[in-house]
Scaffold this motif. Structure first.
Motif: not given
Length: 183
Positions: A60-73
């Motif tokens: 999964x290294x080449x895939x961007x992860x969602x921030x904690x804020x965006x996951x919460x929203x």
């Protein structure tokens, strides 16, 4: 020669939660068009056989992860959206006309459909001539679809064959819906 205290150990088995997290990142990647379907399948297979956390991280290294804020929203939006759907369904259920269940001592099945010979005649183009049947069996009410064209539903789910129904359930025949009520 090795003593009994010297033996090769394997790293601790990856937890299901760790695998699920990696699989979730891969699913998001394919959903957002960052991975092809073939790449997703191959990486999913590798994630399922991975032995170490670094092997999962590499997938999964080449895939961007969602921030904690965006996951919460996004989680909040999903929760509110689900609530409004449930609220709309509950509001609609209270407005539905009631279909009184026949007295169980009656003993005969209640045929439902457009045909005038049915016990409950529904004159609507989405209702089949002989659409469904309601029977009392072993202390339970059973609703059976009789091969209708537009289907029979109980609480929004299509009846395949037969389904047990209770007081308060929403039953649909084609596009006509009722709320069951006991005598």
């Amino acid at each position: 020669m090795t003593s009994s205290f010297e033996f090769s150990t394997y790293p601790a088995r990856l937890s299901d939660a760790e695998r699920d997290k990696a699989l979730s990142v891969l699913r998001d990647g394919v959903a957002k068009g960052r991975l092809s379907h073939d790449t997703f399948i191959r990486r999913m297979e590798l994630a399922l056989v991975a032995r170490r956390a670094d092997e999962l991280a590499a997938l999964t290294a080449d895939l961007p992860r969602e921030s904690r804020l965006s996951r919460a929203v996004f989680g909040s939006v999903e929760a509110v959206s689900g609530f409004t759907v449930r609220l709309r369904r509950a509001w609609r259920a209270e407005k539905l006309p009631k279909l009184l269940l026949p007295h169980p001592a009656h003993g005969h099945p209640l045929r439902i459909g457009r045909d005038p010979a049915n016990g409950l005649r529904l004159a609507h183009e989405t209702v089949s001539r002989v659409h469904a049947e309601l029977t009392h069996q072993g202390g339970l009410w059973v609703l059976r679809d009789l091969g209708s064209t537009n289907g029979t539903t109980v609480n929004g789910r299509r009846v395949v064959g037969a389904a047990v129904v209770r007081d308060g359930d929403q039953v649909g025949f084609g596009r006509i819906t009722y709320r069951l009520a006991a005598n």
